[in-house]
Design a protein around this motif. Structure first.
Motif, PDB file in Angstrom:
ATOM      1  N   ARG A   1      61.005  73.520  22.255  1.00 52.17           N
ATOM      2  CA  ARG A   1      60.926  72.336  21.882  1.00 52.17           C
ATOM      3  C   ARG A   1      60.083  72.029  20.541  1.00 52.17           C
ATOM      4  O   ARG A   1      59.279  73.058  20.421  1.00 52.17           O
ATOM      5  CB  ARG A   1      59.692  71.659  22.938  1.00 52.17           C
ATOM      6  CG  ARG A   1      60.295  71.574  24.445  1.00 52.17           C
ATOM      7  CD  ARG A   1      59.060  71.338  25.268  1.00 52.17           C
ATOM      8  NE  ARG A   1      58.910  69.976  25.381  1.00 52.17           N
ATOM      9  CZ  ARG A   1      59.189  69.342  26.560  1.00 52.17           C
ATOM     10  NH1 ARG A   1      59.325  69.836  27.741  1.00 52.17           N
ATOM     11  NH2 ARG A   1      58.846  68.078  26.314  1.00 52.17           N
TER      12      ARG A   1
ATOM     13  N   ALA B   1      69.500  69.136  21.840  1.00 57.67           N
ATOM     14  CA  ALA B   1      69.410  67.642  21.491  1.00 57.67           C
ATOM     15  C   ALA B   1      68.907  67.547  20.152  1.00 57.67           C
ATOM     16  O   ALA B   1      68.059  68.004  19.506  1.00 57.67           O
ATOM     17  CB  ALA B   1      68.413  67.288  22.603  1.00 57.67           C
TER      18      ALA B   1
ATOM     19  N   GLU C   1      65.829  69.221  28.909  1.00 63.08           N
ATOM     20  CA  GLU C   1      64.571  69.673  29.872  1.00 63.08           C
ATOM     21  C   GLU C   1      64.899  70.409  31.189  1.00 63.08           C
ATOM     22  O   GLU C   1      64.473  71.399  31.777  1.00 63.08           O
ATOM     23  CB  GLU C   1      63.452  68.740  29.935  1.00 63.08           C
ATOM     24  CG  GLU C   1      62.244  69.338  30.741  1.00 63.08           C
ATOM     25  CD  GLU C   1      60.995  68.438  30.501  1.00 63.08           C
ATOM     26  OE1 GLU C   1      60.252  67.949  31.535  1.00 63.08           O
ATOM     27  OE2 GLU C   1      60.776  68.008  29.336  1.00 63.08           O
TER      28      GLU C   1
ATOM     29  N   ASN D   1      66.472  57.553  20.545  1.00 57.92           N
ATOM     30  CA  ASN D   1      65.300  57.740  21.256  1.00 57.92           C
ATOM     31  C   ASN D   1      65.240  56.934  22.592  1.00 57.92           C
ATOM     32  O   ASN D   1      65.427  55.851  22.621  1.00 57.92           O
ATOM     33  CB  ASN D   1      63.874  57.244  20.585  1.00 57.92           C
ATOM     34  CG  ASN D   1      63.627  58.264  19.341  1.00 57.92           C
ATOM     35  OD1 ASN D   1      64.159  59.438  19.267  1.00 57.92           O
ATOM     36  ND2 ASN D   1      63.175  57.700  18.200  1.00 57.92           N
TER      37      ASN D   1
ATOM     38  N   LYS E   1      68.682  62.140  26.320  1.00 54.08           N
ATOM     39  CA  LYS E   1      68.936  63.515  25.867  1.00 54.08           C
ATOM     40  C   LYS E   1      67.959  64.590  25.990  1.00 54.08           C
ATOM     41  O   LYS E   1      68.338  65.729  26.582  1.00 54.08           O
ATOM     42  CB  LYS E   1      69.584  63.383  24.332  1.00 54.08           C
ATOM     43  CG  LYS E   1      68.349  63.083  23.350  1.00 54.08           C
ATOM     44  CD  LYS E   1      68.966  62.871  21.999  1.00 54.08           C
ATOM     45  CE  LYS E   1      68.114  62.791  20.945  1.00 54.08           C
ATOM     46  NZ  LYS E   1      67.226  61.441  21.184  1.00 54.08           N
ATOM     47  N   SER E   2      66.726  64.245  25.708  1.00 59.25           N
ATOM     48  CA  SER E   2      65.453  65.239  25.949  1.00 59.25           C
ATOM     49  C   SER E   2      65.336  65.463  27.580  1.00 59.25           C
ATOM     50  O   SER E   2      65.145  66.557  28.019  1.00 59.25           O
ATOM     51  CB  SER E   2      64.190  64.714  25.393  1.00 59.25           C
ATOM     52  OG  SER E   2      64.405  64.876  23.979  1.00 59.25           O
TER      53      SER E   2
ATOM     54  N   ASP F   1      65.477  71.143  22.029  1.00 58.94           N
ATOM     55  CA  ASP F   1      64.977  69.949  21.780  1.00 58.94           C
ATOM     56  C   ASP F   1      64.668  69.573  20.246  1.00 58.94           C
ATOM     57  O   ASP F   1      63.366  69.580  19.955  1.00 58.94           O
ATOM     58  CB  ASP F   1      64.012  69.517  22.625  1.00 58.94           C
ATOM     59  CG  ASP F   1      63.861  67.930  23.047  1.00 58.94           C
ATOM     60  OD1 ASP F   1      64.910  67.353  22.418  1.00 58.94           O
ATOM     61  OD2 ASP F   1      62.803  67.533  23.896  1.00 58.94           O
ATOM     62  N   GLU F   2      65.280  68.777  19.393  1.00 54.30           N
ATOM     63  CA  GLU F   2      65.110  68.393  18.134  1.00 54.30           C
ATOM     64  C   GLU F   2      64.549  69.388  17.202  1.00 54.30           C
ATOM     65  O   GLU F   2      63.478  69.246  16.487  1.00 54.30           O
ATOM     66  CB  GLU F   2      64.260  67.263  18.256  1.00 54.30           C
ATOM     67  CG  GLU F   2      64.903  66.244  18.850  1.00 54.30           C
ATOM     68  CD  GLU F   2      63.992  64.760  18.833  1.00 54.30           C
ATOM     69  OE1 GLU F   2      63.267  64.618  18.106  1.00 54.30           O
ATOM     70  OE2 GLU F   2      64.334  63.784  19.710  1.00 54.30           O
TER      71      GLU F   2
END
Length: 235
Positions: free
Chosen positions: A111, A183, A55, A46, A50-51, A152-153
């Motif tokens: 997301r 990610a 994005e 975190n 990566k986010s 994203d995750e």
């Protein structure tokens, strides 16, 4: 594949200000990011950036930064990030039409926290009751055509078994001409055969094999003996 390289358009910026101060963004500015496989996983702690990267990739391709597809008006009414504004692509052979024609672009930015809302705005309303089931229903019914799929995750709402199903959907997209950039914190997803894994952190960015990932090592040791970790955390 759709794109083979992402890079930052030349211009002035302050290295001590976000996002340019983030190590992986600095590396992107210097070297760009080359994509060598239809599926690329960005892995890091975190706050590693990566986010921020995914994005910006979505924004530069014209995908809704809130989450959504290329042909949907922005729901968030947010301006593009500085990085998204300046990010550019070199198209892969199979992606030249999408790169040259705005109307030909296909894809989706997923997301974890806004996925179902974004899908419902676009007319896809899965009947499944749980968040995870609805998430997978979206893959079954929406993620079907070649394009750029940025995630994203996506594992956030999924069980172990659902993660395995998600791997199958990602692999199917790759096999049919799509490209996926994801990610993730998941050692399950990153084990997809043939995927490219880029680890981001204080070092910037580097390519690693699955078995070299720090998160894989931590999960393996934790599952083998949780007390090695928990004795430092709980009484």
């Amino acid at each position: 594949m759709i794109i083979e390289r992402a890079y930052v358009q030349a211009g002035e910026y302050r290295e001590d200000e976000w996002p340019w101060s983030v190590p992986c963004v600095r590396r992107l500015v210097v070297d760009g990011l080359r994509f060598t496989a239809p599926v690329t996983f960005l892995v890091g702690e975190n706050g590693s950036g990566k986010s921020t990267l995914v994005e910006a990739l979505a924004e530069a391709f014209g995908l809704d930064s809130y989450g959504g597809s290329h042909d949907w008006k922005y729901a968030s009414h947010r301006a593009k990030s500085e990085l998204g504004e300046r990010l550019r692509f070199d198209a892969a052979t199979g992606g030249r039409r999408m790169a040259r024609s705005w109307s030909a672009r296909k894809g989706f930015f997923l997301r974890a926290e806004t996925a179902l809302d974004a899908l419902e705005r676009e007319g896809f309303a899965p009947e499944a009751k749980s968040h995870g089931e609805g998430f997978l229903a979206a893959f079954r019914g929406k993620f079907l055509v070649p394009g750029l799929y940025v995630m994203d995750e996506p594992e956030a709402a999924l069980s172990f078994g659902a993660c395995l199903e998600l791997i199958g959907h990602i692999d199917h997209l790759a096999q049919t001409g799509a490209q996926v950039v994801c990610a993730t914190h998941s050692p399950v997803l990153t084990a997809l055969p043939g995927a490219d894994i880029v680890e981001v952190g204080e070092h910037g960015m580097r390519r690693v094999r699955w078995e070299e990932l720090e998160l894989v090592d931590h999960w393996r040791r934790y599952m083998n003996d949780p007390q090695v970790y928990l004795r430092h955390i709980v009484d």
